[in-house]
Design a protein around this motif. Structure first.
Motif: not given
Ligand SMILES: CC(=O)SCCNC(=O)CCNC(=O)[C@H](O)C(C)(C)COP(=O)(O)OP(=O)(O)OC[C@H]1O[C@@H](n2cnc3c(N)ncnc32)[C@H](O)[C@@H]1OP(=O)(O)O
Ligand SMILES: O=C([O-])CC(=O)C(=O)O
Length: 420
Positions: A169, A166-167, A117-118
């Motif tokens: 998940r 991605s946002r 997530e980073e």
């Protein structure tokens, strides 16, 4: 030779072009190379054009403001890819294609979710674009125009999905949802609540159109340079995304918002600018390689988009913090025009766009991915155009300023043996 150069220059009738080529010759003679390739033409292209002195940007001859005012994303994508605005049924087909091809394979969705997530969303995106190649095993066959166009459309279609996964998940974040347009789907990928509101979709769509193409900027140059080796569209676009992530390029939009937050209030703007300039640093969102006046996209955002969001009587729901950031940006613009316009430094496209994206509820580290969803139209058009030209691999030169010949000192074998 000097006489030949002089003759060539005196044959040029257009005074601006003459000045431009004289400047290039002068730079080459003075420095021996072109720092930052400034002003050096590296390709012929019919996609967009800029008059940096007058602040004019056109896509295929149409002023960007007119396209943003009157056209949809699909119109502009068709225009950039094909050279003309679409007929109604051509537009409908493209709109359908963008929506029909939006899904990504389950393995790619899983890979996106598995990324840390980073990881910055721009690097998540470039890594994911490379993975799309897995569904195109003919990707190195790049000489078929129609196949290339289709590849470009599929790629444009899938980018928002990667961002949405991605946002959230969640690979199924948009499953079974119907969308009217590509812009609406893109906005849904960032903010599911606002995507049903036509006003916000329209604002978002205009932002995408303003970012669609910009001649031979750093990321488009990357598309052309990588594409000139006949690498795939995925490799070319992934490199463009990486280029765009940089703070001197598209990554400035995220940093402008941070800067406004750091400044805190309009009364601190002057001291902030003073201290940045005193340290010899750059103010984010200000300055441009090509524009020597106000960037027309920044002007459009300032005059046509932001007033819709921040109007006193507006129905859009804006919180106080954002209102304060807007006031700080307005003050900053005034000070920059006062202090820096003498050096021909003006707000660029990234100066105002972050405020719009913040109002759209988009997280700042995703701002530059919005830029990607606009610029992907231009990158794809440049890649398709490049595959059609008589290509020569991009391979410029350098001025070598390293060591002269050096050699490895080999000790005679006996000496080595005696020291053992
Ligand atoms: C989508 C886009 O890519 S738009 C650009 C987004 N980037 C930014 O907003 C970052 C801030 N701006 C910049 O870094 C630059 O203006 C760039 C990268 C956009 C253009 O760079 P270049 O064309 O190479 O200009 P360069 O860096 O040579 O600057 C020329 C002069 O203007 C000054 N200058 C340029 N931009 C700025 C700025 N943002 N703040 C303060 N001074 C600046 C330079 O210090 C230099 O001054 P000098 O001649 O006294 O040394
Ligand atoms: O043209 C440039 O150098 C930067 C760019 O991409 C833009 O302003 O949109």
């Amino acid at each position: 030779m000097i006489k030949k150069i002089r003759d060539c220059l005196s044959d040029i009738k257009d005074p601006d072009l003459k000045e431009h080529y004289s400047q290039l010759v002068f730079t080459l003679l003075e420095k021996g190379y072109f720092p930052g390739l400034a002003g050096v033409p590296v390709a012929k292209s019919g996609i967009s054009h800029i008059d940096g002195e007058k602040g004019i940007l056109t896509y295929r001859g149409y002023p960007v403001q007119e396209l943003a005012e009157h056209c949809s994303y699909e119109d502009v994508a068709f225009l950039l890819l094909n050279g003309d605005l679409p007929l109604r049924n051509e537009k409908n087909i493209l709109q359908k294609q963008f929506l029909v091809h939006r899904d990504v394979d389950r393995d790619i969705a899983k890979a996106v979710i598995a990324m840390p997530e980073e990881l910055h969303p721009m690097y998540m995106l470039s890594a994911s674009v490379l993975q799309l190649q897995a569904n195109d095993n003919l990707c190195f066959t790049v000489d078929n125009y129609n196949q290339n166009l289709f590849r470009a459309i599929r790629l444009v279609a899938k980018l928002p999905t990667i961002i949405g996964i991605s946002r959230t998940r969640d690979a199924e974040f948009a499953a079974d949802k119907e969308f009217d347009s590509y812009a609406q789907y893109c906005l849904y990928c960032f903010n599911q609540d606002l995507a049903d509101d036509e006003e916000w979709v329209d604002i978002f769509e205009k932002l995408l159109i303003l970012h669609a193409d910009h001649t031979m900027n750093n990321s488009t140059f990357s598309v052309r340079a990588v594409g000139s080796s006949k690498a795939s569209i995925y490799a070319s676009v992934a490199s463009a995304i990486n280029s765009l992530s940089g703070p001197l390029h598209g990554g400035a939009n995220e940093r402008v918002l941070k800067m406004l937050q750091e400044i805190g209030s309009p009364d601190k703007v002057e001291s902030y600018i003073g201290s940045v300039l005193a340290k010899g640093e750059k103010i984010m969102g200000i300055g441009h390689r090509v524009y020597k006046t106000y960037d027309p996209r920044a002007l459009f955002t300032k005059n046509k988009i932001l007033p819709r969001i921040f109007a006193e009587d507006n129905p859009l729901d804006i919180d106080d913090e954002l209102g304060d950031l807007y006031k700080t940006a307005q003050k900053m613009e005034r000070v920059v025009l006062d202090v820096l316009s003498g050096k021909k430094l003006y707000p660029n496209v990234d100066f105002w766009s972050g405020l719009v994206m913040k109002a759209l509820g988009i997280e700042p580290h995703y701002f530059t991915t919005v830029f990607v969803l606009g610029r992907i139209m231009g990158w794809s058009a440049h890649w398709v155009e490049h595959m059609e030209v008589k290509n020569r691999i991009f391979r410029p030169n350098q001025l070598y300023d390293g060591f002269n010949d050096r050699h490895i000192l080999v000790e005679p074998e006996e000496e080595i043996a005696s020291t053992d």
